[in-house]
Design a protein around this motif. Structure first.
Motif, PDB file in Angstrom:
ATOM      1  N   ILE A   6      43.890  55.103  48.030  1.00  0.00           N
ATOM      2  CA  ILE A   6      43.122  53.863  48.082  1.00  0.00           C
ATOM      3  C   ILE A   6      43.071  53.232  46.695  1.00  0.00           C
ATOM      4  N   PRO A   7      43.790  52.122  46.460  1.00  0.00           N
ATOM      5  CA  PRO A   7      43.651  51.389  45.193  1.00  0.00           C
ATOM      6  C   PRO A   7      42.288  50.689  45.190  1.00  0.00           C
ATOM      7  N   VAL A   8      41.553  50.783  44.080  1.00  0.00           N
ATOM      8  CA  VAL A   8      40.214  50.188  44.031  1.00  0.00           C
ATOM      9  C   VAL A   8      40.037  49.333  42.782  1.00  0.00           C
ATOM     10  N   ASP A   9      39.246  48.275  42.924  1.00  0.00           N
ATOM     11  CA  ASP A   9      38.833  47.469  41.774  1.00  0.00           C
ATOM     12  C   ASP A   9      37.309  47.320  41.764  1.00  0.00           C
ATOM     13  N   PHE A  10      36.651  48.193  42.550  1.00  0.00           N
ATOM     14  CA  PHE A  10      35.190  48.267  42.636  1.00  0.00           C
ATOM     15  C   PHE A  10      34.571  47.032  43.313  1.00  0.00           C
ATOM     16  N   SER A  11      35.370  46.302  44.047  1.00  0.00           N
ATOM     17  CA  SER A  11      34.878  45.120  44.755  1.00  0.00           C
ATOM     18  C   SER A  11      34.362  45.518  46.134  1.00  0.00           C
ATOM     19  N   LYS A  12      33.812  44.525  46.861  1.00  0.00           N
ATOM     20  CA  LYS A  12      33.344  44.775  48.231  1.00  0.00           C
ATOM     21  C   LYS A  12      34.520  45.128  49.131  1.00  0.00           C
ATOM     22  N   GLU A  13      35.686  44.513  48.845  1.00  0.00           N
ATOM     23  CA  GLU A  13      36.872  44.833  49.631  1.00  0.00           C
ATOM     24  C   GLU A  13      37.278  46.293  49.429  1.00  0.00           C
ATOM     25  N   SER A  14      37.178  46.761  48.183  1.00  0.00           N
ATOM     26  CA  SER A  14      37.498  48.163  47.894  1.00  0.00           C
ATOM     27  C   SER A  14      36.518  49.092  48.593  1.00  0.00           C
ATOM     28  N   GLU A  15      35.263  48.686  48.635  1.00  0.00           N
ATOM     29  CA  GLU A  15      34.240  49.507  49.293  1.00  0.00           C
ATOM     30  C   GLU A  15      34.509  49.606  50.787  1.00  0.00           C
ATOM     31  N   GLN A  16      34.979  48.505  51.382  1.00  0.00           N
ATOM     32  CA  GLN A  16      35.325  48.535  52.803  1.00  0.00           C
ATOM     33  C   GLN A  16      36.488  49.496  53.044  1.00  0.00           C
ATOM     34  N   ALA A  17      37.485  49.458  52.149  1.00  0.00           N
ATOM     35  CA  ALA A  17      38.625  50.369  52.264  1.00  0.00           C
ATOM     36  C   ALA A  17      38.164  51.819  52.123  1.00  0.00           C
ATOM     37  N   LEU A  18      37.234  52.055  51.216  1.00  0.00           N
ATOM     38  CA  LEU A  18      36.697  53.399  51.012  1.00  0.00           C
ATOM     39  C   LEU A  18      35.941  53.880  52.247  1.00  0.00           C
ATOM     40  N   THR A  19      35.176  52.984  52.855  1.00  0.00           N
ATOM     41  CA  THR A  19      34.426  53.325  54.062  1.00  0.00           C
ATOM     42  C   THR A  19      35.365  53.734  55.188  1.00  0.00           C
ATOM     43  N   VAL A  20      36.418  52.941  55.379  1.00  0.00           N
ATOM     44  CA  VAL A  20      37.397  53.250  56.415  1.00  0.00           C
ATOM     45  C   VAL A  20      38.142  54.540  56.076  1.00  0.00           C
ATOM     46  N   GLY A  21      38.518  54.691  54.797  1.00  0.00           N
ATOM     47  CA  GLY A  21      39.215  55.899  54.368  1.00  0.00           C
ATOM     48  C   GLY A  21      38.388  57.154  54.603  1.00  0.00           C
ATOM     49  N   ALA A  22      37.094  57.073  54.326  1.00  0.00           N
ATOM     50  CA  ALA A  22      36.205  58.218  54.529  1.00  0.00           C
ATOM     51  C   ALA A  22      36.109  58.568  56.008  1.00  0.00           C
ATOM     52  N   SER A  23      36.027  57.536  56.838  1.00  0.00           N
ATOM     53  CA  SER A  23      35.951  57.746  58.285  1.00  0.00           C
ATOM     54  C   SER A  23      37.183  58.485  58.800  1.00  0.00           C
ATOM     55  N   LYS A  61      35.994  55.549  29.470  1.00  0.00           N
ATOM     56  CA  LYS A  61      34.631  56.033  29.735  1.00  0.00           C
ATOM     57  C   LYS A  61      33.883  55.076  30.653  1.00  0.00           C
ATOM     58  N   LEU A  62      34.084  53.772  30.422  1.00  0.00           N
ATOM     59  CA  LEU A  62      33.428  52.773  31.254  1.00  0.00           C
ATOM     60  C   LEU A  62      33.909  52.870  32.703  1.00  0.00           C
ATOM     61  N   THR A  63      35.224  53.051  32.874  1.00  0.00           N
ATOM     62  CA  THR A  63      35.792  53.166  34.217  1.00  0.00           C
ATOM     63  C   THR A  63      35.297  54.421  34.905  1.00  0.00           C
ATOM     64  N   SER A  64      35.190  55.509  34.117  1.00  0.00           N
ATOM     65  CA  SER A  64      34.681  56.773  34.653  1.00  0.00           C
ATOM     66  C   SER A  64      33.269  56.602  35.206  1.00  0.00           C
ATOM     67  N   LYS A  65      32.461  55.832  34.452  1.00  0.00           N
ATOM     68  CA  LYS A  65      31.092  55.568  34.881  1.00  0.00           C
ATOM     69  C   LYS A  65      31.083  54.722  36.149  1.00  0.00           C
ATOM     70  N   ARG A  66      31.976  53.727  36.187  1.00  0.00           N
ATOM     71  CA  ARG A  66      32.045  52.871  37.381  1.00  0.00           C
ATOM     72  C   ARG A  66      32.512  53.664  38.595  1.00  0.00           C
ATOM     73  N   PHE A  67      33.429  54.600  38.390  1.00  0.00           N
ATOM     74  CA  PHE A  67      33.868  55.477  39.473  1.00  0.00           C
ATOM     75  C   PHE A  67      32.686  56.292  39.996  1.00  0.00           C
TER      76      PHE A  67
END
Length: 279
Positions: A6-23, A61-67
């Protein structure tokens, strides 16, 4: 263990992809590999190596925190998640990475692309669609609740699409989904008689090594419309399709501008999840 990228940029679209991926991961016991590409350009920063290194450490470090914040979700409990930071921006490399980690599929969120940007640059998701030989599932942030019970495979059923069909079939089996088939018959030069469609379908399923090509022909729904995209949208609203699966030629450059890409248009405009794989 199955792997979902799952490529992510921490957007709402990425969160939707994460939700589907987790499912999906929970159902098939898969791990999630999340990749984020930084905005650092090695070429533009070579004049200040010390400052570049400082910026890289800070950004890492900033990206790690955002992750950490992005992954702080209850629905990820008991799922293996591996975050990966890439120090370049190149959406073509997503397909390469997917192959390197033997990903079974890629999932990306998208809000589509409209107007002049769709003609000239397209969305980041489109860039992956054009290059990915690993099946890519595109989901929308405002889409309906994700389900994968029925996969609708849409094709012109030319023999060149057989390999893509096999890869999509593997994903459908992995999701324990029922596969339906759709052929859009267009007016004009593209129109085919019933006999011509049967001949095309028979050759396709025979090359795909289907145990009974004649029986397979009868499973294909034939729908007449004025364009492929209209046909897919109109038929999918009438059917129980949860996911629209479509092969793509991955056109680029002038060819893409002149002829476009049906799969990209469908991925952009359909509210239903779209599964693509490059021919």
């Amino acid at each position: 263990m199955k792997t979902i990228l799952i490529p992510v940029d921490f957007s709402k679209e990425s969160e939707q992809a994460l939700t589907v991926g987790a499912s999906i991961a929970k159902r098939i016991s898969a791990k999630l590999v999340l990749t984020h590409m930084t905005e650092f350009d090695d070429v533009s920063l070579t004049h200040e190596p010390v400052d570049t290194m400082t910026k890289r450490i800070y950004y890492s470090k900033l990206t790690s925190k955002r992750f950490d914040e992005f992954l702080d979700k209850d629905f990820l409990e008991n799922i293996i998640v591996e975050p990966v930071l890439q120090n370049h921006i190149d959406f073509k490399s997503i397909s390469t990475m997917a192959e390197e980690i033997s990903a079974d599929m890629i999932i990306m969120g998208s809000n589509g692309s409209k107007g002049i940007s769709e003609i000239t640059t397209g969305s980041n998701t489109e860039k992956v669609v054009r290059n990915s030989s690993v099946p890519l599932l595109v989901v929308k942030k405002n889409g309906i609740h994700f389900s994968s019970e029925n996969v609708l495979f849409v094709s012109d059923f030319k023999e060149e699409s057989v390999d893509a069909f096999k890869r999509i079939s593997i994903v459908a089996k992995m999701l324990n989904a029922k596969m339906d088939f759709l052929y859009i018959n267009l007016p004009g030069k593209s129109f085919k008689s019933t006999k011509q469609m049967d001949e095309t379908l028979f050759a396709f399923f025979k090359k795909a090594e289907h145990p009974d090509p004649v029986a397979a022909i009868k499973m294909v729904n034939r729908y007449a419309d004025f364009s492929i995209e209209e046909g897919i949208n109109n038929y999918s609203h009438l059917s129980s399709a949860d996911i629209i699966a479509i092969p793509t030629h991955g056109r680029k450059g002038l060819s893409h501008l002149l002829h476009g890409s049906i799969s990209e248009d469908v991925a952009n405009h359909s509210m239903k999840p779209v599964l693509t794989v490059k021919i």
